[in-house]
Design a protein around this motif. Structure first.
Motif, mmCIF file in Angstrom:
data_model
loop_
_atom_site.group_PDB
_atom_site.id
_atom_site.type_symbol
_atom_site.label_atom_id
_atom_site.label_comp_id
_atom_site.label_asym_id
_atom_site.label_seq_id
_atom_site.Cartn_x
_atom_site.Cartn_y
_atom_site.Cartn_z
ATOM 1 N N CYS A 247 88.844 103.842 99.444
ATOM 2 C CA CYS A 247 87.721 103.847 100.331
ATOM 3 C C CYS A 247 88.304 104.632 101.553
ATOM 4 O O CYS A 247 87.389 105.314 102.163
ATOM 5 C CB CYS A 247 87.166 102.457 100.750
ATOM 6 S SG CYS A 247 86.402 101.391 99.784
ATOM 7 N N ILE A 248 89.643 104.615 101.896
ATOM 8 C CA ILE A 248 90.215 105.301 103.037
ATOM 9 C C ILE A 248 90.173 106.919 102.426
ATOM 10 O O ILE A 248 89.810 107.838 103.255
ATOM 11 C CB ILE A 248 91.781 104.968 103.021
ATOM 12 C CG1 ILE A 248 91.688 103.584 103.808
ATOM 13 C CG2 ILE A 248 92.287 105.890 104.101
ATOM 14 C CD1 ILE A 248 93.016 102.830 103.789
ATOM 15 N N ASN A 249 90.586 107.060 101.143
ATOM 16 C CA ASN A 249 90.516 108.478 100.784
ATOM 17 C C ASN A 249 89.103 109.115 100.642
ATOM 18 O O ASN A 249 88.766 110.170 101.028
ATOM 19 C CB ASN A 249 91.020 108.570 99.249
ATOM 20 C CG ASN A 249 92.565 108.596 99.391
ATOM 21 O OD1 ASN A 249 93.114 109.179 100.405
ATOM 22 N ND2 ASN A 249 93.052 108.175 98.378
ATOM 23 N N ASP A 250 88.130 108.296 100.137
ATOM 24 C CA ASP A 250 86.735 108.724 100.011
ATOM 25 C C ASP A 250 86.132 108.878 101.456
ATOM 26 O O ASP A 250 85.334 109.862 101.523
ATOM 27 C CB ASP A 250 85.737 107.758 99.155
ATOM 28 C CG ASP A 250 86.469 107.587 97.976
ATOM 29 O OD1 ASP A 250 87.026 108.527 97.265
ATOM 30 O OD2 ASP A 250 86.243 106.356 97.038
ATOM 31 N N CYS A 251 86.453 108.147 102.300
ATOM 32 C CA CYS A 251 85.740 108.203 103.589
ATOM 33 C C CYS A 251 86.411 109.078 104.573
ATOM 34 O O CYS A 251 85.736 109.755 105.496
ATOM 35 C CB CYS A 251 85.692 106.712 104.352
ATOM 36 S SG CYS A 251 84.531 105.496 103.377
ATOM 37 N N GLY A 253 89.292 111.274 103.730
ATOM 38 C CA GLY A 253 89.925 112.264 103.206
ATOM 39 C C GLY A 253 91.509 111.988 102.663
ATOM 40 O O GLY A 253 91.942 111.335 103.050
ATOM 41 N N HIS A 254 91.949 112.983 101.681
ATOM 42 C CA HIS A 254 93.009 112.647 100.988
ATOM 43 C C HIS A 254 94.468 112.733 102.083
ATOM 44 O O HIS A 254 95.446 112.337 102.319
ATOM 45 C CB HIS A 254 93.464 113.427 99.927
ATOM 46 C CG HIS A 254 92.351 112.939 98.774
ATOM 47 N ND1 HIS A 254 92.948 111.837 98.102
ATOM 48 C CD2 HIS A 254 91.426 113.398 98.333
ATOM 49 C CE1 HIS A 254 92.121 111.862 97.108
ATOM 50 N NE2 HIS A 254 91.095 112.604 97.295
ATOM 51 N N ALA A 255 94.207 113.783 103.261
ATOM 52 C CA ALA A 255 94.978 114.018 104.116
ATOM 53 C C ALA A 255 95.157 112.884 105.127
ATOM 54 O O ALA A 255 96.502 112.374 105.203
ATOM 55 C CB ALA A 255 94.669 115.170 104.866
ATOM 56 N N VAL A 256 94.307 112.084 105.370
ATOM 57 C CA VAL A 256 94.314 110.743 106.173
ATOM 58 C C VAL A 256 94.959 109.822 105.197
ATOM 59 O O VAL A 256 95.886 109.017 105.581
ATOM 60 C CB VAL A 256 93.162 110.353 106.724
ATOM 61 C CG1 VAL A 256 93.225 108.784 107.146
ATOM 62 C CG2 VAL A 256 92.445 111.438 107.503
ATOM 63 N N GLY A 257 94.624 109.823 103.909
ATOM 64 C CA GLY A 257 95.185 108.830 103.018
ATOM 65 C C GLY A 257 96.593 109.009 103.054
ATOM 66 O O GLY A 257 97.513 107.863 103.092
ATOM 67 N N ASP A 258 97.119 110.284 102.787
ATOM 68 C CA ASP A 258 98.504 110.415 102.942
ATOM 69 C C ASP A 258 99.187 109.990 104.042
ATOM 70 O O ASP A 258 100.462 109.487 104.244
ATOM 71 C CB ASP A 258 99.002 112.081 102.791
ATOM 72 C CG ASP A 258 98.607 112.495 101.531
ATOM 73 O OD1 ASP A 258 98.503 111.628 100.583
ATOM 74 O OD2 ASP A 258 98.582 113.854 101.112
ATOM 75 N N SER A 259 98.471 110.131 105.302
ATOM 76 C CA SER A 259 98.919 109.596 106.610
ATOM 77 C C SER A 259 99.233 108.414 106.509
ATOM 78 O O SER A 259 100.257 107.791 107.112
ATOM 79 C CB SER A 259 98.149 109.949 107.648
ATOM 80 O OG SER A 259 97.999 111.491 107.963
ATOM 81 N N VAL A 260 98.232 107.526 105.946
ATOM 82 C CA VAL A 260 98.440 106.105 106.006
ATOM 83 C C VAL A 260 99.701 105.626 105.037
ATOM 84 O O VAL A 260 100.255 104.776 105.406
ATOM 85 C CB VAL A 260 97.080 105.428 105.211
ATOM 86 C CG1 VAL A 260 97.173 103.999 104.967
ATOM 87 C CG2 VAL A 260 95.939 105.658 106.342
ATOM 88 N N ILE A 261 99.984 106.270 103.947
ATOM 89 C CA ILE A 261 101.083 105.847 103.038
ATOM 90 C C ILE A 261 102.275 106.175 103.759
ATOM 91 O O ILE A 261 103.304 105.385 103.799
ATOM 92 C CB ILE A 261 100.863 106.823 101.819
ATOM 93 C CG1 ILE A 261 99.708 106.418 101.025
ATOM 94 C CG2 ILE A 261 102.265 106.726 101.001
ATOM 95 C CD1 ILE A 261 99.477 107.012 99.688
#
Length: 364
Positions: A247-251, A253-261
């Protein structure tokens, strides 16, 4: 997006870890000297003795005395490369080797007629051996100090002052060249150590987070489990997975998803102990290996990680983003005696945490 911890780490090696590189360089040099001395020592001794053939051609009358001097000092210096001297530091052994052998050459040339005139090439050649033996200026100067003083005194006593000055100028020029050679060798060796360190970090670290990658983490895990079983010590494993990461990636974007990781990895590496091993084994899955940790301590640590991660934030297009993790904890015991079964148990506990509401810690 947060800065890449691995890239920052590699830059830190270049700018802040020069002491670490120097220590590794010194350690390698000591090991190289240990291998080099049994080879370099006999060759150096043989070269000093074979130089006597030139003595008999130049001054047969004094060549016998010169050979006796060479043989005596070379025999004394042989102690430095024989196995019996292994109790001494390699650099001290190198100093003894050079002191005796260079002095043998210098005193022999003093005994011979016009010895310093014809033997200077041999004396200066010895200086270049020191460039291989040392990495630091003080060590280089410390090794050549006594032979150099001996050469200066005996040259002044044997030759007219103009010739003596000329000979010593050539000798000190050879020292300067040998010093440059030593620094070139050190520079190349330091670059090799630094590049190997960077390559090792790249091979062992996850490129996004800077945490250990799956392969190296599993290697550390097998070793930690073996040590824990051998010594009867506790060991815990925690598996972490980001809740609703798709959901994080979908809502956002993958750049934010990478930041979360990346942020999750930073939190965990900050909160864990130096003896713990933390790595990324999948997209949003991480594992922490905790040696010397009993069940109560493992659960406390997992809860602390969960709480710290819950408070973490990353910037998104619509403001700060928060997220949570589910954690499964497993202990090394008779039911889980190896790494494979221990990891499987932690994985099962993780999925139970997911099924029972997420953002929680479950014990296998």
């Amino acid at each position: 997006m947060a800065a890449n911890p691995l890239a920052l780490g590699l830059r830190a090696v270049r700018f802040a870890a020069s002491d670490e590189i120097s220590q590794e360089l010194e350690s390698r040099h000591v090991r190289q000297l240990l291998y080099l001395l049994p080879v370099l020592g006999p060759l150096f001794s043989l070269a000093i003795l074979l130089f006597s053939a030139w003595d008999f051609w130049r001054d047969a009358g004094n060549a016998g005395a010169a050979l006796g001097i060479r043989g005596l000092l070379v025999a004394i210096g042989a102690f430095a490369w024989l196995p019996s001297s292994a109790f001494m530091a390699p650099l001290y052994r190198c100093g003894i080797l050079y002191l005796t052998h260079a002095s043998a050459l210098i005193i022999a040339e003093y005994v011979l007629q016009d010895g310093f005139l014809y033997g200077l090439s041999g004396i200066t050649s010895c200086v270049f051996v020191v460039a291989v033996m040392t990495l630091r200026l003080r060590d280089f100067l410390g090794i050549i100090a006594v032979p150099s003083a001996l050469l200066a005194v005996l040259t002044a006593a044997r030759m007219p002052w103009q010739d003596a000055v000329n000979q010593l100028m050539l000798y000190f020029f050879a020292i300067a060249v040998a010093l440059m050679l030593m620094y070139v060798i050190r520079s190349f060796a330091a670059q090799t150590v630094e590049l190997e360190g960077q390559l090792l970090k790249s091979a062992r670290r996850d490129s996004l987070t800077g945490a250990f990658n799956r392969g190296y983490l599993f290697e550390l895990a097998e070793r930690a489990v073996a040590l824990a079983r051998r010594h009867g010590r506790p060991l815990a494993v925690a598996m972490l997975d980001i809740d609703h990461f798709k959901c994080i990636n979908d809502c956002h974007g993958h750049a934010v998803g990478d930041s979360v990781i990346v942020s999750l990895a930073e939190v965990c590496m900050r909160e864990l102990r130096a003896i713990d091993h933390f790595g990324r084994i999948g997209g949003e899955e991480f594992v922490c290996i905790m040696p010397e940790t009993d069940q109560a301590e493992a659960l406390q640590c997992a809860e602390r990680l969960r709480s710290c991660i819950e408070k973490a934030r990353v910037d998104g297009a619509d403001g700060a983003i928060c997220w949570t993790v589910s954690i499964g904890v497993a202990m090394l015991d008779k039911q889980r005696p190896d790494w494979k079964s221990l990891l499987h148990a932690a994985d099962c506990a993780l999925y139970r945490a997911k099924h029972e509401g997420r953002n929680r810690v479950e014990l296998a």
